[in-house]
Design a protein around this motif. Sequence first.
Motif, PDB file in Angstrom:
ATOM      1  N   THR A   1       6.804  11.578   2.519  1.00  0.00           N
ATOM      2  CA  THR A   1       5.677  11.778   3.447  1.00  0.00           C
ATOM      3  C   THR A   1       4.947  10.474   3.725  1.00  0.00           C
ATOM      4  OG1 THR A   1       5.360  14.051   2.684  1.00  0.00           O
ATOM      5  CG2 THR A   1       3.489  12.993   3.772  1.00  0.00           C
ATOM      6  N   LEU A   2       4.670   9.711   2.680  1.00  0.00           N
ATOM      7  CA  LEU A   2       3.936   8.457   2.853  1.00  0.00           C
ATOM      8  C   LEU A   2       4.770   7.433   3.628  1.00  0.00           C
ATOM      9  CD1 LEU A   2       2.283   8.163  -0.673  1.00  0.00           C
ATOM     10  CD2 LEU A   2       1.253   8.997   1.451  1.00  0.00           C
ATOM     11  N   ALA A   3       6.077   7.375   3.353  1.00  0.00           N
ATOM     12  CA  ALA A   3       6.941   6.466   4.096  1.00  0.00           C
ATOM     13  C   ALA A   3       6.980   6.843   5.578  1.00  0.00           C
ATOM     14  CB  ALA A   3       8.354   6.485   3.503  1.00  0.00           C
ATOM     15  N   ALA A   4       7.096   8.149   5.862  1.00  0.00           N
ATOM     16  CA  ALA A   4       7.113   8.607   7.255  1.00  0.00           C
ATOM     17  C   ALA A   4       5.778   8.311   7.936  1.00  0.00           C
ATOM     18  CB  ALA A   4       7.416  10.100   7.304  1.00  0.00           C
ATOM     19  N   LEU A   5       4.684   8.470   7.188  1.00  0.00           N
ATOM     20  CA  LEU A   5       3.358   8.193   7.743  1.00  0.00           C
ATOM     21  C   LEU A   5       3.227   6.735   8.168  1.00  0.00           C
ATOM     22  CD1 LEU A   5       0.375   8.960   8.256  1.00  0.00           C
ATOM     23  CD2 LEU A   5      -0.066   8.441   5.840  1.00  0.00           C
TER      24      LEU A   5
ATOM     25  N   TRP B   1       0.813  -1.212   0.000  1.00  0.00           N
ATOM     26  CA  TRP B   1       0.000   0.000   0.000  1.00  0.00           C
ATOM     27  C   TRP B   1       0.843   1.257   0.000  1.00  0.00           C
ATOM     28  CZ3 TRP B   1      -4.475  -0.474  -1.855  1.00  0.00           C
ATOM     29  CH2 TRP B   1      -5.100  -1.729  -1.782  1.00  0.00           C
ATOM     30  N   LEU B   2       2.048   1.178   0.566  1.00  0.00           N
ATOM     31  CA  LEU B   2       2.966   2.299   0.438  1.00  0.00           C
ATOM     32  C   LEU B   2       3.326   2.512  -1.027  1.00  0.00           C
ATOM     33  CD1 LEU B   2       4.890   4.458   1.521  1.00  0.00           C
ATOM     34  CD2 LEU B   2       6.583   2.652   1.920  1.00  0.00           C
ATOM     35  N   ALA B   3       3.659   1.423  -1.725  1.00  0.00           N
ATOM     36  CA  ALA B   3       3.985   1.522  -3.148  1.00  0.00           C
ATOM     37  C   ALA B   3       2.801   2.045  -3.945  1.00  0.00           C
ATOM     38  CB  ALA B   3       4.417   0.160  -3.682  1.00  0.00           C
ATOM     39  N   ALA B   4       1.594   1.565  -3.633  1.00  0.00           N
ATOM     40  CA  ALA B   4       0.400   2.018  -4.346  1.00  0.00           C
ATOM     41  C   ALA B   4       0.174   3.509  -4.140  1.00  0.00           C
ATOM     42  CB  ALA B   4      -0.816   1.226  -3.879  1.00  0.00           C
ATOM     43  N   GLY B   5       0.349   3.974  -2.912  1.00  0.00           N
ATOM     44  CA  GLY B   5       0.172   5.396  -2.628  1.00  0.00           C
ATOM     45  C   GLY B   5       1.180   6.254  -3.364  1.00  0.00           C
TER      46      GLY B   5
ATOM     47  N   GLU C   1       9.092  16.195 -10.218  1.00  0.00           N
ATOM     48  CA  GLU C   1      10.079  15.301  -9.609  1.00  0.00           C
ATOM     49  C   GLU C   1      10.232  15.597  -8.129  1.00  0.00           C
ATOM     50  OE1 GLU C   1      10.614  17.057 -12.337  1.00  0.00           O
ATOM     51  OE2 GLU C   1      10.866  15.577 -13.943  1.00  0.00           O
ATOM     52  N   VAL C   2      10.297  16.883  -7.787  1.00  0.00           N
ATOM     53  CA  VAL C   2      10.436  17.273  -6.377  1.00  0.00           C
ATOM     54  C   VAL C   2       9.181  16.882  -5.606  1.00  0.00           C
ATOM     55  CG1 VAL C   2      10.755  19.208  -4.794  1.00  0.00           C
ATOM     56  CG2 VAL C   2      11.985  19.158  -6.971  1.00  0.00           C
ATOM     57  N   LEU C   3       8.035  17.128  -6.184  1.00  0.00           N
ATOM     58  CA  LEU C   3       6.771  16.797  -5.515  1.00  0.00           C
ATOM     59  C   LEU C   3       6.639  15.296  -5.297  1.00  0.00           C
ATOM     60  CD1 LEU C   3       4.444  19.292  -7.377  1.00  0.00           C
ATOM     61  CD2 LEU C   3       4.860  19.240  -4.907  1.00  0.00           C
ATOM     62  N   ILE C   4       7.017  14.509  -6.288  1.00  0.00           N
ATOM     63  CA  ILE C   4       6.931  13.049  -6.151  1.00  0.00           C
ATOM     64  C   ILE C   4       7.858  12.569  -5.037  1.00  0.00           C
ATOM     65  CG2 ILE C   4       7.429  10.856  -7.298  1.00  0.00           C
ATOM     66  CD1 ILE C   4       6.445  12.230  -9.910  1.00  0.00           C
ATOM     67  N   ALA C   5       9.069  13.150  -4.977  1.00  0.00           N
ATOM     68  CA  ALA C   5      10.008  12.774  -3.916  1.00  0.00           C
ATOM     69  C   ALA C   5       9.462  13.163  -2.542  1.00  0.00           C
ATOM     70  CB  ALA C   5      11.364  13.436  -4.158  1.00  0.00           C
TER      71      ALA C   5
ATOM     72  N   ILE D   1      -0.109  15.946   7.517  1.00  0.00           N
ATOM     73  CA  ILE D   1      -0.412  17.368   7.302  1.00  0.00           C
ATOM     74  C   ILE D   1       0.856  18.151   6.972  1.00  0.00           C
ATOM     75  CG2 ILE D   1      -1.199  19.475   8.448  1.00  0.00           C
ATOM     76  CD1 ILE D   1      -3.244  17.729   9.928  1.00  0.00           C
ATOM     77  N   LEU D   2       1.951  17.854   7.685  1.00  0.00           N
ATOM     78  CA  LEU D   2       3.218  18.532   7.401  1.00  0.00           C
ATOM     79  C   LEU D   2       3.704  18.215   5.983  1.00  0.00           C
ATOM     80  CD1 LEU D   2       5.116  18.102  10.787  1.00  0.00           C
ATOM     81  CD2 LEU D   2       4.330  20.257   9.757  1.00  0.00           C
ATOM     82  N   GLY D   3       3.592  16.948   5.593  1.00  0.00           N
ATOM     83  CA  GLY D   3       3.982  16.573   4.242  1.00  0.00           C
ATOM     84  C   GLY D   3       3.125  17.247   3.195  1.00  0.00           C
ATOM     85  N   ALA D   4       1.812  17.316   3.458  1.00  0.00           N
ATOM     86  CA  ALA D   4       0.906  17.984   2.531  1.00  0.00           C
ATOM     87  C   ALA D   4       1.239  19.463   2.418  1.00  0.00           C
ATOM     88  CB  ALA D   4      -0.539  17.787   2.988  1.00  0.00           C
ATOM     89  N   ALA D   5       1.555  20.088   3.556  1.00  0.00           N
ATOM     90  CA  ALA D   5       1.926  21.508   3.545  1.00  0.00           C
ATOM     91  C   ALA D   5       3.207  21.733   2.751  1.00  0.00           C
ATOM     92  CB  ALA D   5       2.094  22.009   4.975  1.00  0.00           C
ATOM     93  N   ALA D   6       4.168  20.807   2.898  1.00  0.00           N
ATOM     94  CA  ALA D   6       5.423  20.917   2.148  1.00  0.00           C
ATOM     95  C   ALA D   6       5.166  20.807   0.650  1.00  0.00           C
ATOM     96  CB  ALA D   6       6.397  19.837   2.609  1.00  0.00           C
TER      97      ALA D   6
END
Length: 285
Positions: A76-80, A46-50, A67-71, A98-103
């Motif tokens: 963010t998803l891995a940290a989550l 599910w991490l890979a899917a996200g 590229e920056v946004l994907i990274a 939320i922090l990842g989304a804000a970034a």
Amino acid sequence: MTSAAAPAARPKGRRELWLRVASGLVLGTGVLAALVYGGWPFAGIWLAAGIVGFAEWMVMSRTEPREVLIALGAATLAALLLCARGGAPAPACLAVLILGAAACATVARTGRGRLRALVGILGAGAIAAVPVALRDDPAIGLVGPAWMFAVVWSTDIAAYFAGRKIGGPKLMPRVSPNKTWSGALGGLIGAVAAGTLVPVVADLAGMTLPSTASLPVVAGVSALASVLSQAGDLIESGLKRRYGVKDSGKLIPGHGGVMDRLDGFFAVALLAALYLALRGGGLIA
């Protein structure tokens, strides 16, 4: 001219159908095996899917700098998931998302790009985290994700065959020309049947079920989930028309991209997230 072209179209259609079936069986078998095993193998899927779904959305919507946004999204998803599987409280995990989304929203170059990045990472977070949160909950276990799979998959399959066999008025022809009201009803009936069957089988297997999992409640929630799943499918169809693409990607033979496979699942994941939030708040058992 027409009669000569028609026979060639049918074999091609059959090939595409069998390709969809074959790749669907491979994916379904892998996901179900990981579901039974649980732990990081299930979380990793599910991490890979996200991550892939978020990447497809950034590319499809032409959001820059992609590229920056994907990274950032992947981090963010891995940290989550590390936060959630590490036993951190739900508010801390939500803060990570939320922090990842804000970034992501800060990095995006335009106002619309910021909105697309924000929506994308929140949606990817639901895809990556909700099935894992259900599986890791001792009171829910594999029954929760199994119910999600049963509802979404049976909605897709029953809607496809009911629409082809029965036909009739179109559901939303401007958004998705092939979808019919008969297909939508067939998907709804299939989802209620499959969704209700999951707790029955789980009970026969001696699995622990949440106290709210009575058959009438499960049937009603399965119906709601089927409607949401079909709505998610229509929304993604509208987005693809908006951006002029046939599929969100080419990763899955016969199916397109990860977004194409998880559009309905995403909507059901939001419903499951609401259940987890209410349960965590003590509002339901």
